[in-house]
Design a protein around this motif. Structure first.
Motif, PDB file in Angstrom:
ATOM      1  N   ALA A 167      46.794  45.132  61.756  1.00  0.00           N
ATOM      2  CA  ALA A 167      45.907  44.763  60.687  1.00  0.00           C
ATOM      3  C   ALA A 167      45.302  43.370  61.006  1.00  0.00           C
ATOM      4  N   GLU A 168      44.012  43.157  60.591  1.00  0.00           N
ATOM      5  CA  GLU A 168      43.402  41.741  60.717  1.00  0.00           C
ATOM      6  C   GLU A 168      44.005  40.745  59.878  1.00  0.00           C
ATOM      7  N   ARG A 169      44.097  41.338  58.577  1.00  0.00           N
ATOM      8  CA  ARG A 169      44.664  40.566  57.500  1.00  0.00           C
ATOM      9  C   ARG A 169      45.535  41.449  56.535  1.00  0.00           C
ATOM     10  N   VAL A 170      46.581  40.666  55.910  1.00  0.00           N
ATOM     11  CA  VAL A 170      47.627  41.501  55.434  1.00  0.00           C
ATOM     12  C   VAL A 170      47.853  41.031  53.878  1.00  0.00           C
ATOM     13  N   LEU A 171      48.039  42.122  53.065  1.00  0.00           N
ATOM     14  CA  LEU A 171      48.247  41.561  51.443  1.00  0.00           C
ATOM     15  C   LEU A 171      49.625  42.229  51.287  1.00  0.00           C
ATOM     16  N   LEU A 172      50.896  41.316  51.051  1.00  0.00           N
ATOM     17  CA  LEU A 172      52.126  41.795  50.615  1.00  0.00           C
ATOM     18  C   LEU A 172      52.157  41.715  49.314  1.00  0.00           C
ATOM     19  N   LEU A 173      52.766  42.790  48.460  1.00  0.00           N
ATOM     20  CA  LEU A 173      53.022  42.791  46.939  1.00  0.00           C
ATOM     21  C   LEU A 173      54.500  43.347  46.898  1.00  0.00           C
ATOM     22  N   ALA A 174      55.161  42.398  46.328  1.00  0.00           N
ATOM     23  CA  ALA A 174      56.664  42.677  46.068  1.00  0.00           C
ATOM     24  C   ALA A 174      57.067  42.254  44.632  1.00  0.00           C
TER      25      ALA A 174
ATOM     26  N   ALA B  81      37.439  46.111  55.617  1.00  0.00           N
ATOM     27  CA  ALA B  81      37.727  46.892  56.645  1.00  0.00           C
ATOM     28  C   ALA B  81      38.959  46.512  57.221  1.00  0.00           C
ATOM     29  N   GLY B  82      39.497  45.481  57.642  1.00  0.00           N
ATOM     30  CA  GLY B  82      40.670  44.979  58.439  1.00  0.00           C
ATOM     31  C   GLY B  82      41.696  44.565  57.622  1.00  0.00           C
ATOM     32  N   LEU B  83      41.710  44.750  55.916  1.00  0.00           N
ATOM     33  CA  LEU B  83      42.873  44.390  55.199  1.00  0.00           C
ATOM     34  C   LEU B  83      43.659  45.512  54.963  1.00  0.00           C
ATOM     35  N   HIS B  84      44.921  45.286  55.047  1.00  0.00           N
ATOM     36  CA  HIS B  84      45.882  46.310  54.618  1.00  0.00           C
ATOM     37  C   HIS B  84      47.029  45.784  53.785  1.00  0.00           C
ATOM     38  N   ALA B  85      47.418  46.619  52.960  1.00  0.00           N
ATOM     39  CA  ALA B  85      48.484  46.073  51.884  1.00  0.00           C
ATOM     40  C   ALA B  85      49.885  46.790  52.117  1.00  0.00           C
ATOM     41  N   TRP B  86      50.929  45.824  52.192  1.00  0.00           N
ATOM     42  CA  TRP B  86      52.364  46.600  51.946  1.00  0.00           C
ATOM     43  C   TRP B  86      52.886  46.115  50.808  1.00  0.00           C
TER      44      TRP B  86
ATOM     45  N   ALA C  13      43.125  51.520  43.510  1.00  0.00           N
ATOM     46  CA  ALA C  13      42.261  52.542  43.506  1.00  0.00           C
ATOM     47  C   ALA C  13      40.975  52.424  42.576  1.00  0.00           C
ATOM     48  N   ALA C  14      41.267  51.563  41.501  1.00  0.00           N
ATOM     49  CA  ALA C  14      40.117  51.218  40.643  1.00  0.00           C
ATOM     50  C   ALA C  14      39.084  50.384  41.502  1.00  0.00           C
ATOM     51  N   LYS C  15      39.950  49.613  42.223  1.00  0.00           N
ATOM     52  CA  LYS C  15      38.844  48.528  43.044  1.00  0.00           C
ATOM     53  C   LYS C  15      38.336  49.216  44.224  1.00  0.00           C
ATOM     54  N   GLY C  16      38.657  50.642  44.528  1.00  0.00           N
ATOM     55  CA  GLY C  16      38.117  51.092  45.541  1.00  0.00           C
ATOM     56  C   GLY C  16      38.805  51.230  46.847  1.00  0.00           C
ATOM     57  N   TRP C  17      39.895  50.736  46.858  1.00  0.00           N
ATOM     58  CA  TRP C  17      40.918  50.913  48.123  1.00  0.00           C
ATOM     59  C   TRP C  17      40.867  52.272  48.822  1.00  0.00           C
ATOM     60  N   ASP C  18      40.924  52.169  49.927  1.00  0.00           N
ATOM     61  CA  ASP C  18      41.317  53.427  50.712  1.00  0.00           C
ATOM     62  C   ASP C  18      42.917  53.799  50.631  1.00  0.00           C
ATOM     63  N   ASP C  19      43.432  54.847  50.509  1.00  0.00           N
ATOM     64  CA  ASP C  19      44.930  54.874  50.306  1.00  0.00           C
ATOM     65  C   ASP C  19      45.560  54.857  51.675  1.00  0.00           C
ATOM     66  N   ALA C  20      44.627  55.146  52.826  1.00  0.00           N
ATOM     67  CA  ALA C  20      45.397  54.897  53.938  1.00  0.00           C
ATOM     68  C   ALA C  20      45.629  53.314  54.324  1.00  0.00           C
ATOM     69  N   HIS C  21      44.992  52.621  53.542  1.00  0.00           N
ATOM     70  CA  HIS C  21      45.340  51.191  53.788  1.00  0.00           C
ATOM     71  C   HIS C  21      46.575  50.496  53.108  1.00  0.00           C
ATOM     72  N   ILE C  22      47.061  51.468  52.180  1.00  0.00           N
ATOM     73  CA  ILE C  22      48.259  50.976  51.340  1.00  0.00           C
ATOM     74  C   ILE C  22      49.440  51.623  51.769  1.00  0.00           C
ATOM     75  N   HIS C  23      50.366  50.814  51.990  1.00  0.00           N
ATOM     76  CA  HIS C  23      51.667  51.346  52.734  1.00  0.00           C
ATOM     77  C   HIS C  23      52.810  50.892  51.722  1.00  0.00           C
ATOM     78  N   SER C  24      53.679  51.672  51.471  1.00  0.00           N
ATOM     79  CA  SER C  24      54.797  51.654  50.287  1.00  0.00           C
ATOM     80  C   SER C  24      55.946  52.132  50.521  1.00  0.00           C
ATOM     81  N   GLU C  25      56.927  51.424  49.976  1.00  0.00           N
ATOM     82  CA  GLU C  25      58.494  51.899  50.080  1.00  0.00           C
ATOM     83  C   GLU C  25      58.993  51.926  48.760  1.00  0.00           C
ATOM     84  N   ALA C  26      59.587  52.858  48.399  1.00  0.00           N
ATOM     85  CA  ALA C  26      60.239  52.928  46.911  1.00  0.00           C
ATOM     86  C   ALA C  26      61.643  52.749  46.914  1.00  0.00           C
ATOM     87  N   PHE C  27      62.124  52.060  45.986  1.00  0.00           N
ATOM     88  CA  PHE C  27      63.615  51.624  45.882  1.00  0.00           C
ATOM     89  C   PHE C  27      64.244  52.469  45.098  1.00  0.00           C
ATOM     90  N   GLN C  28      63.691  53.486  44.473  1.00  0.00           N
ATOM     91  CA  GLN C  28      64.265  54.464  43.555  1.00  0.00           C
ATOM     92  C   GLN C  28      63.934  55.817  43.920  1.00  0.00           C
TER      93      GLN C  28
END
Ligand code: FES
Length: 311
Positions: A102-109, A175-180, A196-211
């Protein structure tokens, strides 16, 4: 399986315990990449999956275990009984939450979801990929790796509710921004909703569930269907009160199992024919509707009368 020794134990914030593991024979433990997890076989008889965290270039492993009030045994054992010098059996790392190019990355924890994302932040910094980490905690005292993160200009610890501030922190898609993202299910649902409300493509969002996903309600365990092995043509009925994995094991088929809750991916098996009733939280929606699918044998069922699997 690998034999490991607890080489260090220390508090990370007031709710988590960091555990450093080294190989019993003194060798380097197998290499891993951020997002990977290991199975830890605890002496209390349970197997738990923990994300590897810290620097992925280390020869030892670091995990961080949150204290859960409603612990089913693993968290309580680690916090109350585990001691330095103790021997543990662990699996080799498995990565179902990898970082992609990815060109740039957003990490949300949120909460203990910081563990894989802290490893990602260190790695991104090392390879020079621009990133921002937003880490949501109830209080500053409860933050894990707070000292290290506070020295990182690209990492921000928030004590505000993500329900209120996610919209402010989540930028418009590029275009080059992905989120984990990683954290409790409610946090990730909210983050996906805001994206989704901001128009992100689902393919650019990567997640892992802890539950694990909620178990089916009583009486909703599913219809009887037949599971068939593609290799031999053997088939067996799967009653409503048994999983596919249980039926296979009863008939002598070796099934790789770990969490048995649909969250680790150990039992994912190719689907050759049939329509899967996916009940795991390992795979993305895109993977669950792809042409070539996998079924989590520990929890998923079948919408079709027969499910042919690649065993
Ligand atoms: S055993 Fe973990 S997803 Fe099935």
């Amino acid at each position: 399986m690998l034999n490991a020794i607890v080489d260090g134990l220390w508090r990370e914030g007031d709710k988590s315990l960091a555990v450093r593991l080294v190989a019993e024979n003194g060798d380097a433990l197998p290499a891993w990449q951020p997002g990977a997890h290991i199975d830890v076989h605890l002496p209390c008889g349970v197997v738990r999956q923990y994300s590897l965290t810290g620097d992925c270039g280390e020869e030892s492993y670091l995990i961080c275990v949150g204290r859960e009030a409603a612990s089913r045994g693993g968290s309580r054992y680690v916090h109350e009984t585990l001691r330095p010098g103790q021997r543990l059996s662990i699996s080799a790392p498995r990565n179902l939450f990898p970082l992609h190019q990815a060109e740039r990355v957003l990490l949300l924890a949120a909460g203990i979801g910081i563990t894989p994302l802290y490893a990602m932040a260190l790695h991104l910094k090392a390879i020079g990929t621009p990133f921002t980490l937003h880490y949501y905690v109830r209080s500053r005292e409860s933050a894990a790796f707070a000292r290290e993160l506070s020295q990182c200009a690209d990492c921000v610890i928030h004590t505000t509710s993500p329900r209120i501030t996610l919209a402010e922190h989540l930028p418009a898609p590029e275009a080059g921004l992905h989120a984990w993202m990683c954290g409790p299910a409610g946090f990730m649902a909210k983050a996906r909703e805001v994206a989704a409300a901001k128009g992100w493509d689902d393919a650019h969002i990567h997640s892992e569930a802890f539950q694990p996903v909620a178990p089916p309600a009583a009486g909703d365990a599913g219809e009887i269907f037949t599971v068939k092995l593609a290799s031999t043509g053997e088939r067996w009925p799967v009653p409503a009160d048994k999983t596919i994995a249980q039926v296979l094991q009863e008939n002598g088929v070796d099934v790789p199992l770990s969490c048995e809750m649909g969250i680790c991916g150990a039992c994912l098996t190719p689907v050759i024919d049939g329509v899967v009733d996916h009940r795991d939280s390992v795979q993305s929606d895109a993977e669950k509707s792809a042409a070539n699918q996998q079924v989590a044998l520990c929890c998923s069922r079948s919408h079709s009368r027969e499910l042919v699997i690649g065993l």
